[in-house]
Scaffold this motif. Structure first.
Motif, PDB file in Angstrom:
ATOM      1  N   TYR A 140       0.862  -1.194   0.130  1.00 38.23           N
ATOM      2  CA  TYR A 140      -0.033  -0.013   0.115  1.00 38.23           C
ATOM      3  C   TYR A 140       0.866   1.327   0.019  1.00 38.23           C
ATOM      4  N   LEU A 141       0.806   2.207  -1.036  1.00 33.68           N
ATOM      5  CA  LEU A 141       1.535   3.367  -0.959  1.00 33.68           C
ATOM      6  C   LEU A 141       0.524   4.460  -1.034  1.00 33.68           C
ATOM      7  N   ASN A 142       1.064   5.570  -0.149  1.00 35.49           N
ATOM      8  CA  ASN A 142       0.418   6.741  -0.103  1.00 35.49           C
ATOM      9  C   ASN A 142       1.370   7.965  -0.171  1.00 35.49           C
ATOM     10  N   LEU A 143       1.241   8.645  -1.115  1.00 35.22           N
ATOM     11  CA  LEU A 143       2.077   9.934  -1.269  1.00 35.22           C
ATOM     12  C   LEU A 143       1.518  11.299  -1.151  1.00 35.22           C
ATOM     13  N   GLU A 144       2.240  12.344  -0.800  1.00 34.22           N
ATOM     14  CA  GLU A 144       1.565  13.449  -0.955  1.00 34.22           C
ATOM     15  C   GLU A 144       2.681  14.532  -1.272  1.00 34.22           C
ATOM     16  N   ASP A 145       2.155  15.544  -1.969  1.00 39.85           N
ATOM     17  CA  ASP A 145       2.998  16.551  -2.807  1.00 39.85           C
ATOM     18  C   ASP A 145       3.375  17.568  -1.449  1.00 39.85           C
ATOM     19  N   ASP A 146       4.567  18.152  -1.578  1.00 42.42           N
ATOM     20  CA  ASP A 146       4.935  19.357  -0.572  1.00 42.42           C
ATOM     21  C   ASP A 146       4.145  20.518  -0.790  1.00 42.42           C
ATOM     22  N   LYS A 147       3.956  21.035  -2.326  1.00 37.66           N
ATOM     23  CA  LYS A 147       3.526  22.387  -2.654  1.00 37.66           C
ATOM     24  C   LYS A 147       2.127  22.133  -2.761  1.00 37.66           C
ATOM     25  N   PHE A 148       1.531  21.386  -3.418  1.00 39.33           N
ATOM     26  CA  PHE A 148       0.147  21.140  -3.978  1.00 39.33           C
ATOM     27  C   PHE A 148      -0.436  20.251  -2.717  1.00 39.33           C
ATOM     28  N   PRO A 149      -1.960  20.368  -2.803  1.00 38.18           N
ATOM     29  CA  PRO A 149      -2.596  19.704  -1.986  1.00 38.18           C
ATOM     30  C   PRO A 149      -3.078  18.364  -2.762  1.00 38.18           C
ATOM     31  N   GLU A 150      -2.147  17.929  -3.305  1.00 38.80           N
ATOM     32  CA  GLU A 150      -2.565  16.608  -3.935  1.00 38.80           C
ATOM     33  C   GLU A 150      -1.920  15.223  -3.173  1.00 38.80           C
ATOM     34  N   ALA A 151      -2.661  14.250  -3.377  1.00 43.58           N
ATOM     35  CA  ALA A 151      -2.094  13.152  -2.957  1.00 43.58           C
ATOM     36  C   ALA A 151      -2.543  11.912  -3.617  1.00 43.58           C
ATOM     37  N   ALA A 152      -1.838  10.467  -3.402  1.00 43.87           N
ATOM     38  CA  ALA A 152      -2.208   9.453  -4.454  1.00 43.87           C
ATOM     39  C   ALA A 152      -2.014   8.481  -3.393  1.00 43.87           C
ATOM     40  N   SER A 153      -2.915   7.293  -3.469  1.00 49.99           N
ATOM     41  CA  SER A 153      -2.527   6.178  -3.011  1.00 49.99           C
ATOM     42  C   SER A 153      -3.040   5.103  -3.672  1.00 49.99           C
ATOM     43  N   GLY A 154      -2.618   3.803  -3.255  1.00 55.19           N
ATOM     44  CA  GLY A 154      -3.013   2.530  -3.983  1.00 55.19           C
ATOM     45  C   GLY A 154      -2.289   1.414  -3.733  1.00 55.19           C
ATOM     46  N   ILE A 155      -2.672   0.336  -4.132  1.00 51.44           N
ATOM     47  CA  ILE A 155      -1.953  -0.743  -3.875  1.00 51.44           C
ATOM     48  C   ILE A 155      -1.178  -1.303  -5.147  1.00 51.44           C
ATOM     49  N   GLU A 156       0.190  -1.667  -5.308  1.00 51.09           N
ATOM     50  CA  GLU A 156       0.944  -2.067  -6.109  1.00 51.09           C
ATOM     51  C   GLU A 156       1.610  -3.372  -5.811  1.00 51.09           C
ATOM     52  N   TYR A 157       1.958  -4.353  -6.764  1.00 47.04           N
ATOM     53  CA  TYR A 157       2.791  -5.702  -6.188  1.00 47.04           C
ATOM     54  C   TYR A 157       4.201  -5.328  -6.607  1.00 47.04           C
ATOM     55  N   VAL A 158       5.096  -5.810  -5.853  1.00 47.98           N
ATOM     56  CA  VAL A 158       6.547  -5.199  -5.703  1.00 47.98           C
ATOM     57  C   VAL A 158       7.493  -6.711  -5.633  1.00 47.98           C
ATOM     58  N   LEU A 159       8.264  -6.884  -6.519  1.00 50.38           N
ATOM     59  CA  LEU A 159       9.051  -7.893  -6.659  1.00 50.38           C
ATOM     60  C   LEU A 159      10.416  -7.555  -6.276  1.00 50.38           C
ATOM     61  N   ASN A 160      11.089  -8.100  -5.268  1.00 45.42           N
ATOM     62  CA  ASN A 160      12.401  -7.792  -4.701  1.00 45.42           C
ATOM     63  C   ASN A 160      13.558  -9.109  -5.161  1.00 45.42           C
ATOM     64  N   LEU A 161      14.475  -8.771  -5.689  1.00 46.89           N
ATOM     65  CA  LEU A 161      15.490  -9.505  -5.708  1.00 46.89           C
ATOM     66  C   LEU A 161      16.796  -8.981  -4.929  1.00 46.89           C
ATOM     67  N   GLY A 162      17.680 -10.125  -4.458  1.00 50.91           N
ATOM     68  CA  GLY A 162      18.766  -9.345  -3.591  1.00 50.91           C
ATOM     69  C   GLY A 162      19.813 -10.524  -3.681  1.00 50.91           C
ATOM     70  N   LEU A 163      21.048 -10.113  -3.423  1.00 53.28           N
ATOM     71  CA  LEU A 163      21.962 -11.296  -3.117  1.00 53.28           C
ATOM     72  C   LEU A 163      22.794 -10.905  -1.817  1.00 53.28           C
ATOM     73  N   TYR A 164      22.632 -11.732  -0.768  1.00 52.49           N
ATOM     74  CA  TYR A 164      23.186 -11.546   0.500  1.00 52.49           C
ATOM     75  C   TYR A 164      24.487 -12.284   0.872  1.00 52.49           C
ATOM     76  N   TRP A 165      25.228 -11.729   1.382  1.00 51.46           N
ATOM     77  CA  TRP A 165      26.546 -12.314   2.195  1.00 51.46           C
ATOM     78  C   TRP A 165      26.044 -12.559   3.627  1.00 51.46           C
ATOM     79  N   HIS A 166      26.177 -13.855   4.186  1.00 50.40           N
ATOM     80  CA  HIS A 166      25.647 -14.283   5.430  1.00 50.40           C
ATOM     81  C   HIS A 166      27.082 -14.416   6.407  1.00 50.40           C
ATOM     82  N   PHE A 167      27.317 -13.678   7.257  1.00 45.34           N
ATOM     83  CA  PHE A 167      28.440 -13.681   8.323  1.00 45.34           C
ATOM     84  C   PHE A 167      28.092 -14.971   9.235  1.00 45.34           C
ATOM     85  N   LYS A 168      28.395 -15.894   8.594  1.00 47.90           N
ATOM     86  CA  LYS A 168      28.478 -17.478   9.644  1.00 47.90           C
ATOM     87  C   LYS A 168      29.496 -17.805  10.203  1.00 47.90           C
TER      88      LYS A 168
END
Length: 168
Positions: A140-168
């Motif tokens: 769920y995203l909710n964004l507001e503009d600093d100068k204008f009384p504009e706002a936008a919100s909605g649901i987007e699907y997000v795909l995350n990719l990452g490479l991790y180094w584990h300190f074991k």
């Protein structure tokens, strides 16, 4: 009764480890993990598309992470909580929640907002220390503009990719 290990003496009963993680001035997360004597978590450093992450995997089936991601004039910073289905498996499947603070700057506007959501995914260990992470979920995203009384919100699907180094 005490038990001796290579790193010191631990009580035979489980110990209680508790520490405070602060991610935002207004948000405080407390992580309390009970564990067996002599067990401890580990840290992982991740390179994401596009960003970085620092993760602490507890001795149980959970993990906490702080992420920073930037691209196309947008900066997202926030914590994630992971809950693993199994403690030691490859791939290591999980689900979790995330909350981010957002700032953006475009040609004609700039502002701030929040993002919150859930995700499911897995991490495949390519070596003992290197893991490839993939997850997907609605945010769920909710964004507001600093100068204008504009706002936008909605649901987007997000795909995350990452490479991790584990300190074991």
């Amino acid at each position: 009764m005490n038990r001796t290990s290579a790193s010191g003496v631990y009580p035979a009963r489980g110990r209680y480890l508790c520490f405070k993680l602060i991610f935002f001035p207004a948000l405080m997360f407390f992580l309390c993990e009970s564990g067996r004597a002599g067990t401890q978590g580990n840290w992982a450093l991740g390179g994401l598309y596009p960003g970085v992450a620092l993760k602490y995997i507890t001795s149980g089936k959970s993990a906490w992470e702080l992420r920073a991601q930037a691209g196309s004039g947008v900066l997202a910073l926030g914590p994630r909580y992971y809950r693993y289905f199994t403690k030691a498996a490859n791939p290591r499947l999980f689900f979790g929640i995330e909350a981010d603070s957002l700032t953006y700057k475009a040609a004609d506007s700039k502002g701030a907002g929040i993002a919150a959501g859930a995700f499911v995914g897995g991490e495949v260990f390519l070596t003992r220390h290197i893991g490839l992470l993939v997850d997907l979920g609605p945010m769920y995203l909710n964004l507001e503009d600093d100068k204008f009384p504009e706002a936008a919100s909605g649901i987007e699907y997000v795909l995350n990719l990452g490479l991790y180094w584990h300190f074991k």
